[in-house]
Design an enzyme around this catalytic site. Structure first.
Site, PDB file in Angstrom:
ATOM      1  N   CYS A  66       0.817  -1.225   0.000  1.00  0.00           N
ATOM      2  CA  CYS A  66       0.000   0.000   0.000  1.00  0.00           C
ATOM      3  C   CYS A  66       0.849   1.272   0.000  1.00  0.00           C
ATOM      4  CB  CYS A  66      -0.955   0.021   1.184  1.00  0.00           C
ATOM      5  SG  CYS A  66      -2.080  -1.373   1.195  1.00  0.00           S
ATOM      6  N   HIS A 111      -3.333   7.310   2.577  1.00  0.00           N
ATOM      7  CA  HIS A 111      -3.745   6.031   2.009  1.00  0.00           C
ATOM      8  C   HIS A 111      -5.146   5.704   2.530  1.00  0.00           C
ATOM      9  CE1 HIS A 111      -3.972   1.900   0.928  1.00  0.00           C
ATOM     10  NE2 HIS A 111      -3.741   1.431   2.139  1.00  0.00           N
ATOM     11  N   ASN A 157     -10.117  -0.202  -0.089  1.00  0.00           N
ATOM     12  CA  ASN A 157      -8.652  -0.112  -0.094  1.00  0.00           C
ATOM     13  C   ASN A 157      -8.117  -0.708  -1.400  1.00  0.00           C
ATOM     14  OD1 ASN A 157      -5.903  -0.394   0.297  1.00  0.00           O
ATOM     15  ND2 ASN A 157      -6.059  -1.297   2.337  1.00  0.00           N
TER      16      ASN A 157
HETATM   17  C1  LIG Z   1     -10.403  -5.151   9.962  1.00  0.00           C
HETATM   18  C2  LIG Z   1     -11.039  -4.148  10.905  1.00  0.00           C
HETATM   19  C3  LIG Z   1     -12.063  -3.326  10.132  1.00  0.00           C
HETATM   20  C4  LIG Z   1     -11.756  -4.904  12.018  1.00  0.00           C
HETATM   21  O1  LIG Z   1     -12.349  -3.981  12.911  1.00  0.00           O
HETATM   22  P1  LIG Z   1     -12.268  -4.231  14.492  1.00  0.00           P
HETATM   23  O2  LIG Z   1     -13.060  -3.167  15.127  1.00  0.00           O
HETATM   24  O3  LIG Z   1     -10.819  -4.349  14.842  1.00  0.00           O
HETATM   25  O4  LIG Z   1     -13.019  -5.592  14.627  1.00  0.00           O
HETATM   26  P2  LIG Z   1     -12.498  -6.964  15.240  1.00  0.00           P
HETATM   27  O5  LIG Z   1     -11.488  -7.582  14.335  1.00  0.00           O
HETATM   28  O6  LIG Z   1     -12.122  -6.737  16.648  1.00  0.00           O
HETATM   29  O7  LIG Z   1     -13.815  -7.801  15.177  1.00  0.00           O
HETATM   30  C5  LIG Z   1     -14.948  -7.457  15.947  1.00  0.00           C
HETATM   31  C6  LIG Z   1     -16.041  -8.426  15.653  1.00  0.00           C
HETATM   32  O8  LIG Z   1     -16.547  -8.200  14.328  1.00  0.00           O
HETATM   33  C7  LIG Z   1     -16.537  -9.406  13.598  1.00  0.00           C
HETATM   34  N1  LIG Z   1     -16.325  -9.140  12.185  1.00  0.00           N
HETATM   35  C8  LIG Z   1     -15.155  -9.117  11.512  1.00  0.00           C
HETATM   36  N2  LIG Z   1     -15.386  -8.832  10.216  1.00  0.00           N
HETATM   37  C9  LIG Z   1     -16.717  -8.668  10.091  1.00  0.00           C
HETATM   38  C10 LIG Z   1     -17.550  -8.358   9.011  1.00  0.00           C
HETATM   39  N3  LIG Z   1     -17.070  -8.150   7.760  1.00  0.00           N
HETATM   40  N4  LIG Z   1     -18.869  -8.248   9.221  1.00  0.00           N
HETATM   41  C11 LIG Z   1     -19.394  -8.437  10.458  1.00  0.00           C
HETATM   42  N5  LIG Z   1     -18.653  -8.739  11.528  1.00  0.00           N
HETATM   43  C12 LIG Z   1     -17.326  -8.853  11.347  1.00  0.00           C
HETATM   44  C13 LIG Z   1     -15.432 -10.211  14.220  1.00  0.00           C
HETATM   45  O9  LIG Z   1     -15.605 -11.587  13.960  1.00  0.00           O
HETATM   46  C14 LIG Z   1     -15.584  -9.872  15.673  1.00  0.00           C
HETATM   47  O10 LIG Z   1     -16.612 -10.641  16.202  1.00  0.00           O
HETATM   48  P3  LIG Z   1     -16.500 -11.263  17.688  1.00  0.00           P
HETATM   49  O11 LIG Z   1     -16.392 -10.074  18.595  1.00  0.00           O
HETATM   50  O12 LIG Z   1     -17.765 -12.037  17.834  1.00  0.00           O
HETATM   51  O13 LIG Z   1     -15.246 -12.095  17.673  1.00  0.00           O
HETATM   52  C15 LIG Z   1      -9.987  -3.203  11.533  1.00  0.00           C
HETATM   53  O14 LIG Z   1      -9.177  -3.899  12.450  1.00  0.00           O
HETATM   54  C16 LIG Z   1      -9.082  -2.598  10.484  1.00  0.00           C
HETATM   55  O15 LIG Z   1      -9.534  -1.838   9.651  1.00  0.00           O
HETATM   56  N6  LIG Z   1      -7.782  -2.887  10.534  1.00  0.00           N
HETATM   57  C17 LIG Z   1      -6.856  -2.393   9.563  1.00  0.00           C
HETATM   58  C18 LIG Z   1      -7.040  -3.182   8.318  1.00  0.00           C
HETATM   59  C19 LIG Z   1      -6.409  -2.540   7.133  1.00  0.00           C
HETATM   60  O16 LIG Z   1      -6.805  -1.480   6.754  1.00  0.00           O
HETATM   61  N7  LIG Z   1      -5.436  -3.210   6.538  1.00  0.00           N
HETATM   62  C20 LIG Z   1      -4.782  -2.779   5.388  1.00  0.00           C
HETATM   63  C21 LIG Z   1      -3.788  -1.755   5.753  1.00  0.00           C
HETATM   64  S1  LIG Z   1      -2.923  -1.239   4.355  1.00  0.00           S
END
Ligand SMILES: CC(C)(COP(=O)(O)OP(=O)(O)OC[C@H]1O[C@@H](n2cnc3c(N)ncnc32)[C@H](O)[C@@H]1OP(=O)(O)O)[C@@H](O)C(=O)NCCC(=O)NCCS
Length: 349
Positions: free
Chosen positions: A99, A237, A267
């Site tokens: 990225c 980004h 993204n």
């Molecule tokens: C991926 C991301 C959106 C997850 O958000 P979060 O608030 O951290 O959520 P969590 O991973 O803690 O998950 C919370 C809950 O939502 C659930 N969940 C995950 N993806 C889901 C989806 N698409 N739809 C519904 N629920 C979802 C999880 O299973 C979890 O459930 P649980 O509490 O029963 O275990 C966030 O961590 C993020 O954006 N990270 C950076 C990712 C990124 O941008 N990467 C590329 C960088 S270049």
């Protein structure tokens, strides 16, 4: 951008998710799924950038393709782009910093010109990320999309362009955002298809990206002899609107100075910044002489920032009529190879 749309509502039909969850956690409403290879997306973006810059393909002496989802390993995607463009005067290479690829490319391209090796560099950020999207994994398949954006770099005596930059990498934690298989490591016969998909520790990536984009932006600004108050527009980004908001808050940059278009495209890795830059120009958000701060974070874990002063022209010199061929399949049909390879999404089983 490729025309096929994959909306949050479409995803609701595939996996256990909701428009509400995706929107509130990421800011993404829809993303694009490409019906052509990355090189074709890139070639259209390149033709449009050349027209906007008033240049021809004959002027280009270096093509840099920032990508981590190119057409093939050999030839490079840059080689295929050269063929599409018939840019026979150009050297060409790919650059993979995930990225952060476009920021790395800006620095490489700028310094190739400053070092006297090249005069006109065509830099394109392009991804066909849906190739590595596993729709049995709801934690990743909602985040990414395909797209391309390009710029033309050349020398200027106006004292504009890249004023300063910062690039970095932390290979120690490279595994927290990865596509483990598809290189030379591992046993081909034993490989689980899912190891060819993008996987990550979302929360850890989130935390590190906010810290690093903030630190890197400050380093680049300091090197430019500027402060945050001098920044007219921040183009981060586009990975997650919460990452963007947290980074802007950490830096103390007002929302009105932050460009965000993640809702429409998700993204698109190396393509997010050139696409955002193009839209910022089209929307009149960049004025002559503005200081623009670009910052990115991604796989590797890589990061980078560029401080640039925009030149006197904000209108394109001309417009290209280059366009993609019309799609021959629906969005779901384009995703069928993913379902066949990685497994059917939960709601289609
Ligand atoms: C991926 C991301 C959106 C997850 O958000 P979060 O608030 O951290 O959520 P969590 O991973 O803690 O998950 C919370 C809950 O939502 C659930 N969940 C995950 N993806 C889901 C989806 N698409 N739809 C519904 N629920 C979802 C999880 O299973 C979890 O459930 P649980 O509490 O029963 O275990 C966030 O961590 C993020 O954006 N990270 C950076 C990712 C990124 O941008 N990467 C590329 C960088 S270049």
């Amino acid at each position: 951008m490729p025309p096929n749309v994959l909306s949050n509502h479409d995803l609701e039909q595939l996996v256990d998710t909701s428009d509400e969850w995706i929107t509130s956690r990421t800011g993404i409403k829809e993303r694009r799924i490409s019906h052509v290879e990355a090189s074709e997306l890139a070639a259209v973006a390149c033709k449009r950038a050349l027209a906007a810059a008033g240049k021809t393909v004959e002027d280009v002496d270096l093509i840099l393709v920032a990508t981590c989802t190119g057409d093939s390993i050999i030839p490079s995607t840059a080689s295929v782009v050269q063929r599409h463009l018939k840019a026979w005067n150009a050297a060409a290479m790919d650059l993979n910093a995930a990225c952060s690829g476009f920021i790395y490319g800006m620095v490489v391209g700028t310094n190739m010109i400053r070092g006297g090796t090249n005069r006109t560099v065509l830099l394109v950020g392009v991804e066909k990320l849906h190739h590595v999207m596993d729709f049995t994994d709801r934690t990743t398949c909602v985040l990414f999309g395909d797209g391309a954006g390009a710029v033309v770099l050349e020398a200027s005596d106006e004292g504009v362009g890249v004023l300063a930059s910062d690039l970095g990498m932390d290979g120690e934690v490279g595994h927290i955002l990865e596509v483990p298989v598809d290189g030379t490591q591992g046993d081909r016969k034993m490989a689980d298809p899912r190891e060819s998909a993008i996987s990550m520790e979302g929360r850890e990536v989130f935390r590190r990206s906010v810290t690093k984009m903030g630190e890197s932006s400050m380093i680049a600004l300091e090197r430019a002899g500027l402060g945050l108050e001098d920044v007219d527009l921040l183009i981060p980004h586009q990975a997650n609107v919460r990452i963007i908001d947290a980074t802007a808050r950490r830096l103390g940059v007002d929302d009105s100075k932050v460009f965000v278009n993640i809702a429409s495209y998700g993204n698109t890795s190396a393509a997010t910044i050139p696409v955002a830059l193009t839209e910022a120009l089209e929307e009149g958000r960049i004025k002559a002489g503005d200081v623009v701060l670009l910052t990115a974070f991604g796989g590797g874990l890589s990061w980078g920032s560029v401080v640039l002063r925009w030149g006197s022209r904000v209108e394109p010199m001309a417009e290209s009529d280059a366009t993609l061929p019309p799609p021959d399949r629906t969005t779901l049909e384009l995703l069928q190879p993913n379902f066949d390879f990685f497994g059917l999404p939960e709601k289609l089983t």
